[in-house]
Design an enzyme around this catalytic site. Sequence first.
Site, PDB file in Angstrom:
ATOM      1  N   GLY A 128     -80.417  64.917  49.364  1.00  0.00           N
ATOM      2  CA  GLY A 128     -81.541  64.678  48.983  1.00  0.00           C
ATOM      3  C   GLY A 128     -82.741  64.115  50.328  1.00  0.00           C
ATOM      4  N   SER A 129     -83.683  63.708  50.066  1.00  0.00           N
ATOM      5  CA  SER A 129     -84.546  63.251  50.989  1.00  0.00           C
ATOM      6  C   SER A 129     -85.890  62.522  50.352  1.00  0.00           C
ATOM      7  CB  SER A 129     -85.171  64.301  51.808  1.00  0.00           C
ATOM      8  OG  SER A 129     -86.052  65.189  51.259  1.00  0.00           O
ATOM      9  N   TYR A 155     -88.255  58.332  54.499  1.00  0.00           N
ATOM     10  CA  TYR A 155     -87.766  57.478  55.571  1.00  0.00           C
ATOM     11  C   TYR A 155     -86.303  58.151  55.809  1.00  0.00           C
ATOM     12  CZ  TYR A 155     -91.372  53.979  55.264  1.00  0.00           C
ATOM     13  OH  TYR A 155     -92.404  53.302  54.973  1.00  0.00           O
ATOM     14  N   ALA A 156     -86.006  58.651  54.931  1.00  0.00           N
ATOM     15  CA  ALA A 156     -84.503  59.186  54.953  1.00  0.00           C
ATOM     16  C   ALA A 156     -83.970  60.426  54.545  1.00  0.00           C
ATOM     17  CB  ALA A 156     -83.530  57.980  54.686  1.00  0.00           C
ATOM     18  N   THR A 157     -82.962  61.031  55.004  1.00  0.00           N
ATOM     19  CA  THR A 157     -82.370  62.322  54.590  1.00  0.00           C
ATOM     20  C   THR A 157     -80.972  62.088  54.232  1.00  0.00           C
ATOM     21  OG1 THR A 157     -84.033  63.800  55.548  1.00  0.00           O
ATOM     22  CG2 THR A 157     -82.159  64.783  54.729  1.00  0.00           C
ATOM     23  N   VAL A 158     -80.320  62.434  53.163  1.00  0.00           N
ATOM     24  CA  VAL A 158     -78.962  62.308  52.795  1.00  0.00           C
ATOM     25  C   VAL A 158     -78.261  63.477  52.756  1.00  0.00           C
ATOM     26  CG1 VAL A 158     -77.431  61.084  51.305  1.00  0.00           C
ATOM     27  CG2 VAL A 158     -79.546  60.097  51.688  1.00  0.00           C
ATOM     28  N   LYS A 178     -76.674  58.750  55.134  1.00  0.00           N
ATOM     29  CA  LYS A 178     -78.178  58.569  55.214  1.00  0.00           C
ATOM     30  C   LYS A 178     -78.503  58.581  56.439  1.00  0.00           C
ATOM     31  CE  LYS A 178     -81.429  55.378  52.745  1.00  0.00           C
ATOM     32  NZ  LYS A 178     -81.324  54.247  51.970  1.00  0.00           N
ATOM     33  N   ASP A 238     -85.601  47.863  42.882  1.00  0.00           N
ATOM     34  CA  ASP A 238     -85.970  49.466  42.634  1.00  0.00           C
ATOM     35  C   ASP A 238     -85.148  50.205  41.611  1.00  0.00           C
ATOM     36  OD1 ASP A 238     -87.473  51.864  43.043  1.00  0.00           O
ATOM     37  OD2 ASP A 238     -86.595  52.225  44.881  1.00  0.00           O
TER      38      ASP A 238
END
Length: 442
Positions: free
Chosen positions: A21-22, A25-28, A44, A137
């Site tokens: 996933g992305s 700010y981040a891509t996993v 991550k 969140d």
Amino acid sequence: MAGPGWGPPRLDGFILTERLGSGTYATVYKAYAKKDTREVVAIKCVAKKSLNKASVENLLTEIEILKGIRHPHIVELKDFQWDSDNIYLIMEFCAGGDLSRFIHTRRILPEKVARVFMQQLASALQFLHERSISHLDLKPQNILLSSLEKPHLKLADFGFAQHMSPWDEKHVLRGSPLYMAPEMVCQRQYDARVDLWSVGVILYEALFGQPPFASRSFTELEEKIRSNRVIEDFFTHPWVDLEHMPSGESLARATALVVQAVKTDQDGDAAAALSLYCQALDFFVPALHYEVDAQRKEAIKAKVGQYVSRAEELKVIVSSSNQALLRQGTSAQDLLREMARDKPRLLAALEVASAATAKEEEAGGEQDALDLYQHGLGELLVLLAAEPPGRRRELLHTEVQNLMARAEYLKEQVKMKESRWAAETLDKEGLSESVRSSCTLQ
């Protein structure tokens, strides 16, 4: 770091493979440790150049919070590293994907499944709130599942999490609008309870397949979310029932209650012993679900079978005793009615008590009978306080005591019936009918 389309970055000690996933700010990525164990993890990757001051603070808070906590329903941060391009959070891998996908592939979740998930989420959230941490969140996309075969929820993505005491108030907008509490959506001050609003939205989505406030614009969403209703005491709600959540403590609590039950049984108090045996069964059920060792599970089942058998025997004894007490009290009730002919209010209250007794004898009438007993007792206690000394007062006092005993007895039976979910989960363990019949007195 390799750019988009060039595959995952390289990180010493790990082989990064598919992208999970992305976000902004981040891509996993899914990854394997190069060690002998070949442990599967999720990594991550946060690009340094994408971070502003606020996102750096959020990332540091996320690392600091996750490194300091361990909980079976919170995703584990195993380590973090960095190089010239990225910061890497090495996380526990959850093979079941996220709760959003889980719900949407099934359209809706059965209430029993949703309840187990809510227990697990409540357990994680209570753990955080006890440590003055708010997630801020909460949404199905941030809740992962350990596997699809036997899924356990894992609360993830603490990028917006904050250290907040229950009385702390914030005003910075955080999270996803669909799951935001009214005070956040309206950009007012808010406190740690906003997490509970999000839990309610998640539960609604699990049961109905879509969030309750789906809207075409933020303005429309804000109008739908505005409400003055107070959030209930979520953690102690009987539907959540954290007390009977399967855990490492379930067997110990069941055993402690059984020890009390056996002693009470030996002392000759059949009603109290039956109540204790049934309370113990309420903990043996989650203990069976928590236990993974087949041999220990069989040993627990064998013990439960013994306790169910004894509960069956006690059920007969207690039921006979209660019927005898009911018959003994009839003549005294008739005499009291005769002496209350000049007291319409007292006669009316006694009629309510009689209706409660009649309702109690009907199959499945326990809750209605209990409501009638409580209504009648409320009136009779007022009348007893005003009644002058004499034979009528003595009879009324005895009647109130008998009715209170019946009400307490029924309250226990209603409580036992409410453990139906626990008994139903034992269907797979082959013990449900015994448990249900032993803990339901006619």
